[in-house]
Design a protein around this motif. Structure first.
Motif, PDB file in Angstrom:
ATOM      1  N   UNK A  90       0.807  -1.210   0.000  1.00  0.00           N
ATOM      2  CA  UNK A  90       0.000   0.000   0.000  1.00  0.00           C
ATOM      3  C   UNK A  90       0.842   1.263   0.000  1.00  0.00           C
ATOM      4  N   UNK A  91       2.029   1.162   0.598  1.00  0.00           N
ATOM      5  CA  UNK A  91       2.892   2.355   0.677  1.00  0.00           C
ATOM      6  C   UNK A  91       3.284   2.862  -0.702  1.00  0.00           C
ATOM      7  N   UNK A  92       3.645   1.964  -1.624  1.00  0.00           N
ATOM      8  CA  UNK A  92       4.030   2.418  -2.961  1.00  0.00           C
ATOM      9  C   UNK A  92       2.833   2.917  -3.749  1.00  0.00           C
ATOM     10  N   UNK A  93       1.640   2.346  -3.483  1.00  0.00           N
ATOM     11  CA  UNK A  93       0.429   2.866  -4.130  1.00  0.00           C
ATOM     12  C   UNK A  93       0.240   4.313  -3.676  1.00  0.00           C
ATOM     13  N   UNK A  94       0.391   4.528  -2.357  1.00  0.00           N
ATOM     14  CA  UNK A  94       0.234   5.874  -1.789  1.00  0.00           C
ATOM     15  C   UNK A  94       1.234   6.840  -2.420  1.00  0.00           C
ATOM     16  N   UNK A  95       2.479   6.399  -2.611  1.00  0.00           N
ATOM     17  CA  UNK A  95       3.492   7.258  -3.236  1.00  0.00           C
ATOM     18  C   UNK A  95       3.086   7.660  -4.657  1.00  0.00           C
ATOM     19  N   UNK A  96       2.624   6.686  -5.428  1.00  0.00           N
ATOM     20  CA  UNK A  96       2.200   6.982  -6.816  1.00  0.00           C
ATOM     21  C   UNK A  96       1.050   7.986  -6.832  1.00  0.00           C
ATOM     22  N   UNK A  97       0.113   7.840  -5.887  1.00  0.00           N
ATOM     23  CA  UNK A  97      -1.017   8.774  -5.814  1.00  0.00           C
ATOM     24  C   UNK A  97      -0.526  10.165  -5.430  1.00  0.00           C
ATOM     25  N   UNK A  98       0.362  10.254  -4.447  1.00  0.00           N
ATOM     26  CA  UNK A  98       0.939  11.554  -4.064  1.00  0.00           C
ATOM     27  C   UNK A  98       1.635  12.200  -5.267  1.00  0.00           C
ATOM     28  N   UNK A  99       2.305  11.378  -6.065  1.00  0.00           N
ATOM     29  CA  UNK A  99       3.051  11.891  -7.226  1.00  0.00           C
ATOM     30  C   UNK A  99       2.109  12.369  -8.330  1.00  0.00           C
ATOM     31  N   UNK A 100       0.811  12.018  -8.223  1.00  0.00           N
ATOM     32  CA  UNK A 100      -0.165  12.525  -9.184  1.00  0.00           C
ATOM     33  C   UNK A 100      -0.954  11.474  -9.931  1.00  0.00           C
ATOM     34  N   UNK A 101      -0.686  10.200  -9.664  1.00  0.00           N
ATOM     35  CA  UNK A 101      -1.382   9.133 -10.408  1.00  0.00           C
ATOM     36  C   UNK A 101      -2.871   9.088 -10.058  1.00  0.00           C
ATOM     37  N   UNK A 102      -3.705   8.803 -11.070  1.00  0.00           N
ATOM     38  CA  UNK A 102      -5.146   8.595 -10.855  1.00  0.00           C
ATOM     39  C   UNK A 102      -5.453   7.125 -10.628  1.00  0.00           C
ATOM     40  N   UNK A 103      -4.723   6.255 -11.308  1.00  0.00           N
ATOM     41  CA  UNK A 103      -4.817   4.813 -11.123  1.00  0.00           C
ATOM     42  C   UNK A 103      -3.393   4.288 -10.972  1.00  0.00           C
ATOM     43  N   UNK A 104      -3.267   3.067 -10.473  1.00  0.00           N
ATOM     44  CA  UNK A 104      -1.938   2.492 -10.221  1.00  0.00           C
ATOM     45  C   UNK A 104      -1.903   1.039 -10.686  1.00  0.00           C
ATOM     46  N   UNK A 105      -0.935   0.709 -11.561  1.00  0.00           N
ATOM     47  CA  UNK A 105      -0.799  -0.635 -12.112  1.00  0.00           C
ATOM     48  C   UNK A 105       0.264  -1.423 -11.340  1.00  0.00           C
TER      49      UNK A 105
END
Ligand SMILES: O=C(O)c1[nH]c(=O)[nH]c(=O)c1I
Length: 309
Positions: free
Chosen positions: A252-267
């Motif tokens: 979950x931590x890397x998902x959170x990082x991608x979202x903080x960086x601006x991602x709308x979805x995460x693969x």
């Protein structure tokens, strides 16, 4: 709900899906993703005709991630178009990945998706690093410009592009300037594997995959900082587009990082390959726990909110 996400105005129960190429070549794999806790799913990048791909071994996992030189093995676009026709879009959205070996093939495949009148979302792969003799399009800015001009004109619907990692600010600027010429490029998926790396096994004093003298694209922990940089670079440079994050997600931590960086979805790629579609339930649980601990009540409340110093 807490994990709701949206892309192109389409609603997702959560931001997670597979990275194209992982667990998505055959219908049984796709069905397992459709039945999993993933918010959506994407098909294996396809070509006009079925392809065997490169000789095996062509994938290897390491302590820090993976290396692959699959060579675009796929069942041909008609197979995935048939799957996309039969998919129940009321359950979750479906993405359709296209990686034609020529502009003409991409036009043919995308016209077929357009004319199928299905809500599948096309992700045009500009970054396959493993087809011998086919340098990846997104590292040739003029070729990418020509491809996007022709595909936009033909497909005439919103679509996305799967980008390779860039490593130079001037390249972020140049690539984003090209993407921003095409309003129909509605989202940018960053990143594909970091191409042409080399993993060595010292016991055997050998490479670990057969194609290309052992050279292949890497994923997993190796690529997380590069993936986050590319997500944020295009998030900053393409305000009229959305970004899908891909690379280095295993908790979950890397998902959170991608979202903080601006991602709308995460693969999720390597970690899904090494685990199973059950990983999506864990990732959703872990992301929810982080959001609750930090007091976030929606993904929109944190998306793109990366602080600088
Ligand atoms: O070798 C592959 O099939 C492959 N492998 C990757 O790591 N990324 C891609 O886009 C593709 I098309």
């Amino acid at each position: 709900s807490l994990l709701s996400a949206s892309l192109l105005g389409i609603k997702f129960a959560n931001p997670l899906l597979n990275a194209s190429g992982v667990h998505c070549r055959y219908t049984d794999e796709l069905d397992a993703l459709a039945a999993s806790a993933a918010g959506s799913l994407i098909t294996k990048s396809c070509t006009l005709l079925e392809r065997e791909g490169n000789p095996e071994p062509r994938y290897a996992a390491t302590a820090l991630g993976s290396i692959n030189s699959m060579g675009l093995p796929n069942q041909g676009y008609a197979y995935y178009l048939d799957y996309a026709r039969r998919h129940n879009y009321a359950t979750k959205p479906l993405f359709f990945s296209v990686a034609g070996l020529s502009l003409e093939d991409n036009l043919t495949m995308m016209a077929a998706v357009r004319d199928a009148y299905i809500p599948a979302i096309v992700e045009l792969n500009l970054s396959c690093p493993n087809v011998p003799g086919k340098p990846q399009i997104a590292y040739d800015f003029e070729a990418m410009d020509r491809m996007l001009a022709a595909v936009s004109a033909e497909y005439a619907l919103p679509f996305g592009v799967k980008m390779p990692p860039y490593f130079d600010i001037a390249h972020f600027d140049a690539a984003a300037a090209i993407l921003n010429k095409y309003p129909l490029v509605a989202f940018v998926t960053c990143i594909n594997s970091i191409g042409n790396a080399l993993v060595i096994d010292i016991e055997n004093e050998s490479v670990v995959i057969k194609p290309k003298d052992g050279f292949g694209g890497i994923g997993g922990d190796y690529v997380l900082p590069t993936a986050l940089a590319n997500v944020n670079a295009f998030y900053r440079r393409c305000p009229d587009k959305q970004v899908i994050g891909c690379g280095g997600v295993r908790s979950g931590e890397q998902v959170f990082m991608h979202l903080l960086a601006g991602a709308s979805l995460v693969q999720v790629g390597t970690a899904l390959h090494e685990d199973s579609p059950r990983i999506f339930a864990r990732l959703n649980r872990e992301l929810s726990a982080i959001m609750e601990r930090k007091g976030y009540r929606s993904i929109e409340a944190l998306r793109g909110k990366l602080k600088t110093l």
